[in-house]
Every structure is written in C-alpha cells, then in structure tokens.
Design an enzyme around this catalytic site. Structure first.
Site, PDB file in Angstrom:
ATOM      1  N   SER A 242       0.818  -1.221   0.000  1.00 51.18           N
ATOM      2  CA  SER A 242       0.000   0.000   0.000  1.00 51.18           C
ATOM      3  C   SER A 242       0.846   1.264   0.000  1.00 51.18           C
ATOM      4  O   SER A 242       0.356   2.342  -0.355  1.00 51.18           O
ATOM      5  CB  SER A 242      -0.951   0.010   1.200  1.00 51.18           C
ATOM      6  OG  SER A 242      -0.230   0.024   2.416  1.00 51.18           O
TER       7      SER A 242
ATOM      8  N   GLY B 277       7.152  -1.557  -0.616  1.00 57.13           N
ATOM      9  CA  GLY B 277       6.264  -2.526  -1.258  1.00 57.13           C
ATOM     10  C   GLY B 277       5.597  -1.965  -2.494  1.00 57.13           C
ATOM     11  O   GLY B 277       5.519  -2.630  -3.539  1.00 57.13           O
TER      12      GLY B 277
ATOM     13  N   SER C 213      16.006  -5.658   7.166  1.00 58.28           N
ATOM     14  CA  SER C 213      16.393  -4.308   7.568  1.00 58.28           C
ATOM     15  C   SER C 213      17.833  -4.384   8.027  1.00 58.28           C
ATOM     16  O   SER C 213      18.323  -5.462   8.393  1.00 58.28           O
ATOM     17  CB  SER C 213      15.506  -3.835   8.723  1.00 58.28           C
ATOM     18  OG  SER C 213      16.049  -2.702   9.375  1.00 58.28           O
TER      19      SER C 213
ATOM     20  N   TYR D 167      11.231  -5.024  17.387  1.00 62.61           N
ATOM     21  CA  TYR D 167      11.366  -4.984  15.922  1.00 62.61           C
ATOM     22  C   TYR D 167      12.654  -5.669  15.474  1.00 62.61           C
ATOM     23  O   TYR D 167      12.638  -6.510  14.564  1.00 62.61           O
ATOM     24  CB  TYR D 167      11.329  -3.530  15.451  1.00 62.61           C
ATOM     25  CG  TYR D 167      11.529  -3.370  13.960  1.00 62.61           C
ATOM     26  CD1 TYR D 167      10.502  -3.664  13.072  1.00 62.61           C
ATOM     27  CD2 TYR D 167      12.738  -2.920  13.438  1.00 62.61           C
ATOM     28  CE1 TYR D 167      10.684  -3.515  11.702  1.00 62.61           C
ATOM     29  CE2 TYR D 167      12.924  -2.769  12.067  1.00 62.61           C
ATOM     30  CZ  TYR D 167      11.887  -3.068  11.211  1.00 62.61           C
ATOM     31  OH  TYR D 167      12.065  -2.935   9.851  1.00 62.61           O
TER      32      TYR D 167
END
Length: 281
Positions: free
Chosen positions: A13, A17, A141, A154
């Site tokens: 969205s 990506g 990441s 995370y």
C-alpha cells in the site's frame, strides 16, 4: 507463448512494497500486489497508471497474520495465473519502545507481523516455488543485523527473519528455490509515519529512559532526513528477481553495506555497542 512470470508481494500500500510492485511490473512480471486493507490501494493504482503498468498489477487482500487466509490467497493466485515464480515478503510494522515499558502483547504483536507473517507466507508459497524453481526475497532491515536502541521487539523479529532465511536458504536450494534477504537502511516512506508516535507523550512516559529516548529520537529523525527513496530501496529487489544467482544478503545502499559490515566483523560485539551506545547519549 510462455506466460509472464508471476510475483506476489506483501505490504504494497505504500513505501518499498508499492515501489517494488511498480518495479516488477515495469520489468514485465505479472505482479500480485497484496495488502491487509485494499481500501488503501489508491496510491498504488495511481502509480501503476502513471507508470503505464496497470494491466500487470492485480491487487489482492492478504493479512500475513491470518494463516488460513495466506494459504487461500496463494492457492487462488496459482489457480488464476497457473504459476508462482517469486515471493517478496515486505509487509512489516515498526515498534518503538524498551522492554521495561512495553507489554508482552506489544512484543508478540511485533513478532507476529514481522516474523511469523514471513514464515506463514513463505511456507504457503514454497510448494508453488518448487514447481517453478522460483525465488523468495524477504525485506529485512539493517536492524536484522545490528540491534538498535528502542527497537528491541522490531530488531528481534528481523534477527529472527534473517536466521530463519539463512537456515532455509541451503535447504531450499536443493529443490531449486533461491532465498535472499534485502537490508534497507533509512527509507523515506510512510513506515515510520504510520507509527503515529506522540513524541512528547513518549518522553513524558519514559521515566528514567527519557534522556536516552530523546537522544535516540533526535538521531533517528536526522537519519531519515538523508534517507533513500522507496524506489531506490526497491530497485535491488527487482534486480534480485532477475539476476542468475542472487546473493543471500543484499543491502540497498553503500551506507547500509557499511553499517551491516560493522556487525558481521564484530566478533565480541564491542564495535556495535560502541556505535549504538552513542545514539542514546
């Protein structure tokens, strides 16, 4: 005629990506662009129209935390297109906080999206990728190689992703499936903005951690001021889908390569601790 190759990308969205979906469509792939809320597809669809690739992009709903939905989506894609040649695991969510002030539910939620979601989609895709001798590209990441202050949950999830994929890669290779991880640094996208952080409230609630959190936030905001664009970060994903044999670990910039190299050469952990310790002082 040979049908176009098909790639499924999660979390399209916005950000990396979205840019990856446009990039793969431009490269000639039939691109299945998935997102948890298809009501947020407007930006992707407009970008696809502007790029002249709307006919190559199909939007589908996919919540990576819904295992049954994941399997149903993958089966539907193969039924409609006859094949799946690549999976790009991109969906993820940031989580800022330190463990004393985070709930276990906060940590579990971060792991659910960033790690277990990757596992679920990869597991469902592998039978189809074995058939096509395809590829799994997972957006990790630099935080999957270097643990970072106030990103404990995370980074734990991204470390888990990299351990999972590094372990899977040689096994998948025996059945013709290539596995890679992509490690972006700071990217100017909605990923951070979507956190909706109230910085003053965070600092007020941080108690003894307030000075360290304040230093970390200031340093982070500065780093995102010099961030890559989503298109720049997505370009190596498209490259990894098209080269003969992609490497396992791919950084998206020279800064990211230098940063990840810190931990890969840091046998006793002191170099990373010195570096990241400076962020909270």
């Amino acid at each position: 005629m040979t049908s176009p190759k098909t790639v499924l990308i999660t979390g399209t969205s916005s950000g990396i990506g979205l840019a990856a979906a446009i990039g793969t469509a431009r490269a000639g792939w039939t691109t299945i662009a998935t997102m948890r809320d298809t009501g947020k597809a407007e930006a992707l669809l407009k970008a696809a129209e502007d790029a002249g690739v709307a006919d190559r992009i199909q939007v589908k709903r996919l919540d990576v935390t819904d295992a049954a939905g994941v399997t149903a989506c993958l089966d539907e894609v193969v039924a409609e297109h006859g094949r799946l040649d690549a999976l790009v695991n991109n969906a993820g969510a940031a989580q800022v906080g330190t463990i004393e002030q985070s709930s276990l539910d906060d940590v579990r939620a971060a792991m659910e999206v960033n790690f277990f979601g990757v596992v679920a989609v990869t597991r469902a895709a592998l039978p189809h990728l074995r058939a096509s001798k395809g590829r799994v590209i997972t957006v990790s990441s630099v935080g999957g190689a270097v643990g970072q202050p106030f990103n404990e949950a995370y980074c734990a999830a991204k470390f888990a992703v990299e351990g999972f994929m590094q372990s899977l890669a040689p096994v998948a290779a025996t059945v013709g499936v290539d596995v890679s991880v992509v490690e972006p640094g700071a990217v100017a996208s909605e990923f951070v903005a979507n956190l909706g952080l109230d910085v003053p409230a965070l600092l007020a609630a941080a108690g003894p951690y307030s000075p360290a959190l304040d230093a970390y936030i200031k340093r982070t905001l500065q780093s995102f001021g010099n961030a890559q664009t989503p298109a720049e970060a997505a370009a190596p994903i498209v490259d990894a889908l098209t080269v003969d044999r992609p490497p396992f670990r791919i950084q998206t910039s020279q800064w990211a390569r230098d940063f990840v190299a810190t931990t890969l050469a840091d046998v006793d952990g002191s170099a990373v601790q010195t570096l990241t310790g400076s962020w909270v002082r």
